[in-house]
Write a protein that holds these residues in place. Structure first.
Motif, mmCIF file in Angstrom:
data_model
loop_
_atom_site.group_PDB
_atom_site.id
_atom_site.type_symbol
_atom_site.label_atom_id
_atom_site.label_comp_id
_atom_site.label_asym_id
_atom_site.label_seq_id
_atom_site.Cartn_x
_atom_site.Cartn_y
_atom_site.Cartn_z
ATOM 1 N N UNK A 8 -2.774 7.331 17.589
ATOM 2 C CA UNK A 8 -3.019 6.264 16.616
ATOM 3 C C UNK A 8 -3.732 6.846 15.402
ATOM 4 N N UNK A 9 -3.224 6.568 14.198
ATOM 5 C CA UNK A 9 -3.817 7.108 12.973
ATOM 6 C C UNK A 9 -4.230 5.993 12.033
ATOM 7 N N UNK A 10 -5.413 6.162 11.454
ATOM 8 C CA UNK A 10 -5.905 5.265 10.411
ATOM 9 C C UNK A 10 -5.663 5.948 9.073
ATOM 10 N N UNK A 11 -4.709 5.448 8.303
ATOM 11 C CA UNK A 11 -4.408 5.981 6.970
ATOM 12 C C UNK A 11 -5.377 5.338 5.974
ATOM 13 N N UNK A 12 -6.408 6.073 5.599
ATOM 14 C CA UNK A 12 -7.444 5.535 4.719
ATOM 15 C C UNK A 12 -8.602 5.035 5.556
ATOM 16 N N UNK A 13 -9.224 5.947 6.292
ATOM 17 C CA UNK A 13 -10.121 5.581 7.393
ATOM 18 C C UNK A 13 -11.563 5.328 7.000
ATOM 19 N N UNK A 14 -11.909 5.481 5.718
ATOM 20 C CA UNK A 14 -13.318 5.334 5.366
ATOM 21 C C UNK A 14 -14.161 6.331 6.136
ATOM 22 N N UNK A 15 -15.263 5.873 6.685
ATOM 23 C CA UNK A 15 -16.141 6.774 7.445
ATOM 24 C C UNK A 15 -15.882 6.677 8.947
ATOM 25 N N UNK A 75 7.408 2.219 17.195
ATOM 26 C CA UNK A 75 5.976 2.203 16.900
ATOM 27 C C UNK A 75 5.623 1.151 15.862
ATOM 28 N N UNK A 76 4.332 1.010 15.607
ATOM 29 C CA UNK A 76 3.857 -0.028 14.695
ATOM 30 C C UNK A 76 3.169 0.575 13.475
ATOM 31 N N UNK A 77 3.489 0.012 12.316
ATOM 32 C CA UNK A 77 2.743 0.250 11.080
ATOM 33 C C UNK A 77 2.059 -1.064 10.743
ATOM 34 N N UNK A 78 0.744 -1.083 10.801
ATOM 35 C CA UNK A 78 -0.034 -2.312 10.616
ATOM 36 C C UNK A 78 -0.778 -2.236 9.289
ATOM 37 N N UNK A 79 -0.565 -3.228 8.445
ATOM 38 C CA UNK A 79 -1.214 -3.276 7.129
ATOM 39 C C UNK A 79 -2.037 -4.549 7.038
ATOM 40 N N UNK A 88 2.267 6.791 17.496
ATOM 41 C CA UNK A 88 2.687 5.508 18.057
ATOM 42 C C UNK A 88 2.295 4.341 17.161
ATOM 43 N N UNK A 89 1.205 4.513 16.446
ATOM 44 C CA UNK A 89 0.700 3.434 15.601
ATOM 45 C C UNK A 89 0.002 4.016 14.381
ATOM 46 N N UNK A 90 0.339 3.496 13.218
ATOM 47 C CA UNK A 90 -0.357 3.801 11.970
ATOM 48 C C UNK A 90 -0.914 2.483 11.442
ATOM 49 N N UNK A 91 -2.194 2.478 11.090
ATOM 50 C CA UNK A 91 -2.731 1.252 10.511
ATOM 51 C C UNK A 91 -3.484 1.544 9.220
ATOM 52 N N UNK A 92 -3.529 0.521 8.381
ATOM 53 C CA UNK A 92 -4.224 0.613 7.093
ATOM 54 C C UNK A 92 -4.981 -0.684 6.849
ATOM 55 N N UNK A 117 6.869 7.040 -1.314
ATOM 56 C CA UNK A 117 6.405 8.226 -0.576
ATOM 57 C C UNK A 117 5.660 7.804 0.686
ATOM 58 N N UNK A 118 4.902 6.732 0.598
ATOM 59 C CA UNK A 118 4.179 6.230 1.768
ATOM 60 C C UNK A 118 5.154 5.757 2.843
ATOM 61 N N UNK A 119 6.155 4.999 2.449
ATOM 62 C CA UNK A 119 7.134 4.504 3.416
ATOM 63 C C UNK A 119 7.874 5.671 4.071
ATOM 64 N N UNK A 120 8.207 6.691 3.284
ATOM 65 C CA UNK A 120 8.864 7.872 3.846
ATOM 66 C C UNK A 120 7.960 8.557 4.863
ATOM 67 N N UNK A 121 6.671 8.674 4.538
ATOM 68 C CA UNK A 121 5.730 9.318 5.459
ATOM 69 C C UNK A 121 5.625 8.522 6.759
ATOM 70 N N UNK A 122 5.541 7.213 6.633
ATOM 71 C CA UNK A 122 5.425 6.368 7.825
ATOM 72 C C UNK A 122 6.676 6.483 8.692
ATOM 73 N N UNK A 123 7.847 6.366 8.083
ATOM 74 C CA UNK A 123 9.085 6.429 8.870
ATOM 75 C C UNK A 123 9.295 7.814 9.467
ATOM 76 N N UNK A 124 8.754 8.852 8.813
ATOM 77 C CA UNK A 124 8.892 10.214 9.330
ATOM 78 C C UNK A 124 7.968 10.483 10.512
#
Length: 257
Positions: free
Chosen positions: A70-77, A162-166, A133-137, A149-156
């Protein structure tokens, strides 16, 4: 200076202030609280977005018997990753932020979490060693100017199914313009804010499917005393925003209000 570099400087300079004067220093959450229940404490309201994400993680767990990535794209601290990693100790989590300041705080704060990796990088460009498996923002989608570019990165990087959660702001219809939208975009260093329809169409054309759309706007607490004060001082703040990054955050926040 390109857009990503400006965003990096914005958070390098502002993160300490966001933590000190933000909504909840103890949780280190930079995103806004979502008051799904009137009885929520501030901490519960800040963690409500995390609960929404965790519910999707559990759906994935029902489909996959091994651990999840699971990845947080723009995770702050790393506040979101910390909360989710505590609930899911066997999964692997990646906190990725463009800000050196944020990554240093996250790396120190989360160093005892065995399955958490803190990354200082642009999530548009980072090459993960495995599929996710999951990317969230949470309130980071709109910071991206290069949406294709973001959509390409997510689909790649996302596994099939899997889930992309915004969790972020979208316009209710195409073509909306106002001085406040412009102020919000400029103050918070955003790309152009999408309408939900435009984003959905773009996602579908890239092979993504929108499986859930929930409007959280009714659960935001707008027009607080602080917000009213900033509105009254908007002429002054608009001038300060030209030379001060923290004043710029107030300037953009008022536009968002």
């Amino acid at each position: 200076m390109d857009h990503a570099e400006r965003v990096k400087q914005y958070y390098n300079r502002n993160t300490a202030r966001f933590l000190r004067w933000g909504d909840h220093n103890q949780t280190k959450s930079i995103h806004q609280p979502v008051w799904r229940q009137p009885s929520f404490t501030k901490e519960q309201a800040l963690h409500y977005p995390h609960e929404l994400i965790n519910s999707q993680i559990q759906k994935l767990r029902g489909q996959k018997h091994q651990f999840l990535h699971v990845a947080d794209f723009g995770s702050g601290v790393g506040a979101s990753i910390k909360y989710l990693a505590e609930l899911n100790p066997n999964d692997y989590f990646y906190a990725i932020t463009i800000s050196k300041t944020q990554n240093e705080i996250a790396s120190k704060w989360l160093q005892n979490f065995e399955h958490v990796q803190c990354l200082e990088a642009n999530f548009l460009e980072y090459d993960f060693a495995q599929k996710l498996d999951c990317i969230f923002q949470i309130e980071s989608f709109n910071h991206v100017a290069a949406r294709e570019r973001l959509i390409f990165q997510v689909t790649s990087k996302l596994i099939n199914g899997g889930y992309w959660i915004i969790l972020d702001d979208f316009l209710t219809e195409d073509g909306l313009t106002s001085k406040w939208i412009d102020q919000y975009e400029k103050g918070w260093l955003l790309g152009k804010i999408d309408s939900l329809v435009a984003f959905t169409d773009r996602a579908k054309s890239s092979g993504l499917e929108v499986v859930q759309d929930q409007d959280l706007t009714p659960y935001l607490r707008l027009g607080r005393t602080r917000d009213k004060l900033i509105k009254a001082l908007n002429p002054l703040i608009s001038q300060l925003a030209k030379v001060n990054h923290y004043a710029r955050s107030w300037f953009g926040g008022l536009g968002r209000q």
